[in-house]
Structure formats: C-alpha cells, structure tokens
Design a protein around this motif. Structure first.
Motif, PDB file in Angstrom:
ATOM      1  N   ILE A  96       0.834  -1.204   0.000  1.00 50.92           N
ATOM      2  CA  ILE A  96       0.000   0.000   0.000  1.00 50.92           C
ATOM      3  C   ILE A  96       0.870   1.256   0.000  1.00 50.92           C
ATOM      4  CG2 ILE A  96      -1.623   1.347   1.391  1.00 50.92           C
ATOM      5  CD1 ILE A  96      -2.904  -1.295   2.244  1.00 50.92           C
ATOM      6  N   GLN A  97       1.908   1.278   0.840  1.00 51.57           N
ATOM      7  CA  GLN A  97       2.785   2.449   0.878  1.00 51.57           C
ATOM      8  C   GLN A  97       3.441   2.692  -0.486  1.00 51.57           C
ATOM      9  OE1 GLN A  97       5.300   2.907   4.590  1.00 51.57           O
ATOM     10  NE2 GLN A  97       4.434   0.892   5.003  1.00 51.57           N
ATOM     11  N   GLN A  98       3.839   1.614  -1.154  1.00 51.10           N
ATOM     12  CA  GLN A  98       4.469   1.735  -2.469  1.00 51.10           C
ATOM     13  C   GLN A  98       3.500   2.305  -3.496  1.00 51.10           C
ATOM     14  OE1 GLN A  98       7.180  -1.501  -4.092  1.00 51.10           O
ATOM     15  NE2 GLN A  98       5.366  -1.888  -5.344  1.00 51.10           N
ATOM     16  N   GLU A  99       2.239   1.841  -3.437  1.00 52.97           N
ATOM     17  CA  GLU A  99       1.248   2.287  -4.418  1.00 52.97           C
ATOM     18  C   GLU A  99       0.746   3.710  -4.154  1.00 52.97           C
ATOM     19  OE1 GLU A  99       0.234   0.641  -7.200  1.00 52.97           O
ATOM     20  OE2 GLU A  99       1.893  -0.711  -6.690  1.00 52.97           O
ATOM     21  N   LEU A 100       0.970   4.204  -2.933  1.00 56.32           N
ATOM     22  CA  LEU A 100       0.487   5.554  -2.589  1.00 56.32           C
ATOM     23  C   LEU A 100       1.589   6.610  -2.651  1.00 56.32           C
ATOM     24  CD1 LEU A 100      -1.875   4.845   0.468  1.00 56.32           C
ATOM     25  CD2 LEU A 100      -2.496   5.122  -1.939  1.00 56.32           C
ATOM     26  N   LEU A 101       2.766   6.227  -3.134  1.00 54.76           N
ATOM     27  CA  LEU A 101       3.886   7.163  -3.145  1.00 54.76           C
ATOM     28  C   LEU A 101       3.579   8.442  -3.927  1.00 54.76           C
ATOM     29  CD1 LEU A 101       7.047   4.874  -3.528  1.00 54.76           C
ATOM     30  CD2 LEU A 101       6.425   6.314  -1.573  1.00 54.76           C
ATOM     31  N   ASP A 102       2.851   8.303  -5.051  1.00 53.38           N
ATOM     32  CA  ASP A 102       2.591   9.479  -5.878  1.00 53.38           C
ATOM     33  C   ASP A 102       1.183  10.028  -5.690  1.00 53.38           C
ATOM     34  OD1 ASP A 102       1.276   7.345  -6.959  1.00 53.38           O
ATOM     35  OD2 ASP A 102       1.813   7.774  -9.044  1.00 53.38           O
ATOM     36  N   TYR A 132     -21.595  -5.417   4.332  1.00 53.83           N
ATOM     37  CA  TYR A 132     -20.262  -4.973   3.933  1.00 53.83           C
ATOM     38  C   TYR A 132     -19.142  -5.782   4.604  1.00 53.83           C
ATOM     39  CZ  TYR A 132     -22.626  -0.810   2.090  1.00 53.83           C
ATOM     40  OH  TYR A 132     -23.440   0.041   1.396  1.00 53.83           O
ATOM     41  N   SER A 133     -19.510  -6.794   5.368  1.00 59.34           N
ATOM     42  CA  SER A 133     -18.524  -7.527   6.167  1.00 59.34           C
ATOM     43  C   SER A 133     -17.456  -8.204   5.327  1.00 59.34           C
ATOM     44  CB  SER A 133     -19.228  -8.584   7.026  1.00 59.34           C
ATOM     45  OG  SER A 133     -20.089  -7.974   7.966  1.00 59.34           O
ATOM     46  N   ASP A 134     -17.806  -8.633   4.110  1.00 64.83           N
ATOM     47  CA  ASP A 134     -16.863  -9.389   3.287  1.00 64.83           C
ATOM     48  C   ASP A 134     -16.080  -8.535   2.308  1.00 64.83           C
ATOM     49  OD1 ASP A 134     -17.605 -11.767   4.522  1.00 64.83           O
ATOM     50  OD2 ASP A 134     -19.270 -12.092   3.136  1.00 64.83           O
ATOM     51  N   VAL A 135     -16.237  -7.212   2.376  1.00 64.56           N
ATOM     52  CA  VAL A 135     -15.479  -6.328   1.489  1.00 64.56           C
ATOM     53  C   VAL A 135     -14.008  -6.344   1.901  1.00 64.56           C
ATOM     54  CG1 VAL A 135     -15.173  -3.959   0.687  1.00 64.56           C
ATOM     55  CG2 VAL A 135     -17.480  -4.870   1.058  1.00 64.56           C
ATOM     56  N   ASP A 136     -13.125  -6.567   0.945  1.00 69.09           N
ATOM     57  CA  ASP A 136     -11.694  -6.616   1.244  1.00 69.09           C
ATOM     58  C   ASP A 136     -11.179  -5.275   1.749  1.00 69.09           C
ATOM     59  OD1 ASP A 136     -11.149  -9.267   0.590  1.00 69.09           O
ATOM     60  OD2 ASP A 136     -10.974  -8.814  -1.544  1.00 69.09           O
ATOM     61  N   GLY A 137     -10.084  -5.332   2.501  1.00 68.10           N
ATOM     62  CA  GLY A 137      -9.430  -4.107   2.910  1.00 68.10           C
ATOM     63  C   GLY A 137      -8.951  -3.344   1.687  1.00 68.10           C
ATOM     64  N   VAL A 138      -9.079  -2.030   1.702  1.00 70.67           N
ATOM     65  CA  VAL A 138      -8.733  -1.238   0.528  1.00 70.67           C
ATOM     66  C   VAL A 138      -8.319   0.171   0.941  1.00 70.67           C
ATOM     67  CG1 VAL A 138     -11.107  -0.487   0.163  1.00 70.67           C
ATOM     68  CG2 VAL A 138      -9.535  -0.502  -1.778  1.00 70.67           C
ATOM     69  N   ALA A 139      -7.364   0.725   0.200  1.00 75.87           N
ATOM     70  CA  ALA A 139      -6.989   2.133   0.335  1.00 75.87           C
ATOM     71  C   ALA A 139      -7.498   2.845  -0.911  1.00 75.87           C
ATOM     72  CB  ALA A 139      -5.479   2.279   0.458  1.00 75.87           C
TER      73      ALA A 139
END
Length: 394
Positions: A283-289, A376-383
């Motif tokens: 997640i940190q890598q994908e949010l760099l920009d 919404y319990s089965d929704v994957d974690g997401v940023a």
C-alpha cells in the motif's frame, strides 16, 4: 487441610505432572523387575485418572501389588505412610482451586490447571478464530495489598523453595498474586521480570511484590491473551519468517500478486504477520505518488483481529508513514465495518482490544468511522484515493 505424604513428596521432587511421574515410575519398575525376576513390574503403569486420585492429597486408599512395590522403592516410604495424612504438613494458600475456577469462568479462553491442588501449574490460553492458542507456566501466591503494591506474604521456607524452582527455568511463565481473603482479586506478573534477579530464600530487600496496576481485569487479560499467542506463534515460525522476508522485495516488484508457497506452511499467526507486512509495504508503495488524501477500509471486526495493530511493529510504522497526508485541512480516514452482531458475540476483553486499536489510530491523527451494516462484512481491505485508484489489501 492436612494432606498425604505422597502429595507433598511429589511437590517437593517436581513430580506433580503425570508425564514426569510416569517416567520415574517406569524406570523404577524395570529396575525392580531385574532384581526380583517379576516381569510384571517392568510393564506396570499408572493411568492419568489414578494418578490424579493419588495426588489429590486426600485419597485414603492404598495402592496394591506391583504399584505398591514400585512406589515404596521410588519414594522411600511404605504405602501406609505415603497415603496417611501428615499431622503438620505445610499447605499451599487456601482457595487456589476457587481462583482457578473464577479465572476460567470469567474468561472462557483461559484455563488454569493446578495438579494436586498445588500452587504451580499450567495456564492454557486458547484463541477463537484467528489465534492458535498457547500455554504458560503459572504459580499462585498469597499477597496483601499495600498502597501501590501487592506484597507476597505467608510463604514458609518450603514455599520459597517452590517459588525459586518455578522461577529458575528460562520459559514463559506468570506469577499470579491472590489477595488475602478475596480470591476474586488477583494480580499478574511476568515470571521473567521476577527472575531478574531470582528471588533468594531469605531476601534482605524485603518481600517480593507485584504492582497493583497489574490487576487482572478485562484490560490486562486482553493484552496478556493476545500478546502471548502472537509472540509464541511468531517464535514457532521464526526461521521460516526470516527466510521469507528476503523475498519480499521480489514480490513487491512483480506486476501481479504472487504469494509464496511457504505461507501455506506457516502457523495462522505467522501467515497473518507475513501477509500484513506485505500488504503494508504494498500500500505504501502504491500511494507514493498520491496527491489526494486516501480513505482506508478495514475488515477487522474483533479484538482478536485488531490485536495485530497493537503488537506488530510494521503496523505502527505503517500508521506513521501515513502521517504525510495530514495537514491543517486534511486528515486520513479509516472505516471499520462493525456489525452489532459481531460486537455482541465478542467478549468484553476483545472489545477492549478493538477500542485500543482504534485509539492508537486516532493517536496517529487518523479519524476512525464505523459502518454497522452486515452486508459490507466481506469487502476486502482497501486504500481508496478518490478519483485515482483503489489499492486492495487481502
């Protein structure tokens, strides 16, 4: 209450465990068989139920035949002496059985096993859905509350020697102080802390004590419950996790997810740690920009799941890395899906862990919101970066 000489000798010789007793019993049986020619002595054994009855301290029967011969050679007394009540035997603190029962009834994931009613035994800690369970040595002690401390008192020389024997091994263990006259008030101290330095039989520094802040309640039990299981689970996978970490950079450079086959062979906690560490880096890598403030969705619904936020270092580093999005007019948001049914079915100490995880996030400047909708319990974690991208973490 007076006890049999047999039960006291077991405690004195560290034979309160059925397995340890059977090793010595079988060895003496083989020795006697060679001396007497009676082959039945070599195959004599004692079942767990029989041992528990003998070691209870109050059993008034007498072993017979080969068992009697082996016990007399093993302990140096006749069976009549062994199973007669001693007139002046020193007793462990009263009410230890009731303390163990209270702890087990208050926290169903906890069981204290005290062989022969003695002060030392095993504390079995079980997980629910996400934690694997573990166990630790435990020793119960009588204490008196004095201001900010609960001081150990009432131990004779035998009791002090028992405590020294308990503290000597380098293992996970806990001292449980039971307040005099109140078996529902107990304090817990890590045996490792008491082991440095080990308690001498005659201490010039005065009685050993347990800080009264270590009162065993839902807060302290929840921390103890989660931390011991996470720690022991990671230790069991230590070598595999260390080897796998060297491959994380390779996985992170791949255009698509490619989990290692090694994750299949890890414990539940080991795979949780590795997956969590990978997702945090991803997640940190994908949010760099990212230029917009992201919104995070998380699936943790119980304290058992949320405990990782409290004890995995990479989780704290991850939260701190997100502080770059905070400003005078912006704040990251993390949304929890917490259906009422999930909260209602969790234990109070688990809810404490969940609230502590939320408090940690808010301490790091993250605004926490709660959605109670079960669908919404089965929704994957997401940023989610509004208008740009969604980085899935599963």
């Amino acid at each position: 209450m007076r006890r049999t000489l047999f039960s006291l000798l077991l405690r004195e010789r560290d034979l309160l465990g059925w397995e340890a007793f059977c090793v010595h019993f079988a060895a003496i049986g083989r020795e006697l068989a060679r001396e007497t020619g009676n082959r039945r002595l070599a195959t004599a054994s004692v079942g767990r139920t029989t041992f528990d009855r003998w070691s209870s301290g109050t059993w008034s029967g007498r072993p017979r035949g080969e068992a009697a011969q082996i016990l007399e050679r093993m302990l140096g007394y006749t069976v009549e002496e062994l199973f007669s009540l001693t007139p002046d035997a020193g007793e462990p603190a009263a009410g230890l059985e009731s303390v163990a029962a209270r702890i087990g009834s208050r926290w169903p994931t906890s069981t204290l096993l005290l062989p022969a009613g003695g002060p030392a035994g095993i504390w079995e800690i079980s997980g629910r859905q996400r934690l694997d369970g573990t166990s630790a040595a435990v020793h119960l002690l009588p204490v008196i509350r004095r201001g900010e401390e609960a001081s150990v008192h009432g131990l004779d020389q035998d009791g002090l020697r028992d405590l020294e024997r308990f503290l000597r091994p380098a293992r996970r263990g806990f001292l449980v102080g039971v307040e005099e006259g109140r078996d529902d008030v107990v304090y817990v101290r890590d045996a490792a802390a008491a082991r440095r330095p080990a308690l001498p039989v005659a201490s010039a520094a005065g009685p050993m004590s347990i800080p009264s802040a270590y009162l065993l309640d839902d807060l302290s039990y929840g921390i103890l419950w989660a931390l011991t299981q996470l720690d022991d689970g990671l230790l069991s996978d230590d070598q595999a996790l260390d080897a796998e970490q060297t491959l994380l950079e390779t996985y992170l450079s791949l255009p698509r997810s490619a989990p290692s086959q090694l994750l299949v062979n890890l414990s539940t906690i080991g795979s949780s740690w590795m997956g969590s560490a990978f997702c945090a880096r991803h997640i940190q890598q994908e949010l760099l920009d990212a230029r917009e403030v992201p919104i995070f969705w998380t699936r943790e619904q119980t304290g058992e799941e949320a405990a990782c936020w409290l004890f995995f270092r990479h989780k704290l580093e991850y939260l701190r890395a997100l502080e770059r999005f905070h400003g005078a007019t912006a704040q990251t948001v993390r949304v929890f899906c917490l259906p009422e049914s999930a909260v209602a079915h969790s234990e109070k100490y688990e809810r404490v862990l969940l609230l502590l995880a939320i408090a940690l996030m808010e301490r790091c400047g993250i605004r926490v919101r709660v959605v109670p909708k079960t669908e919404y319990s089965d929704v994957d974690g997401v940023a989610l970066v509004p208008g740009q991208r969604a980085v899935v973490a599963n």
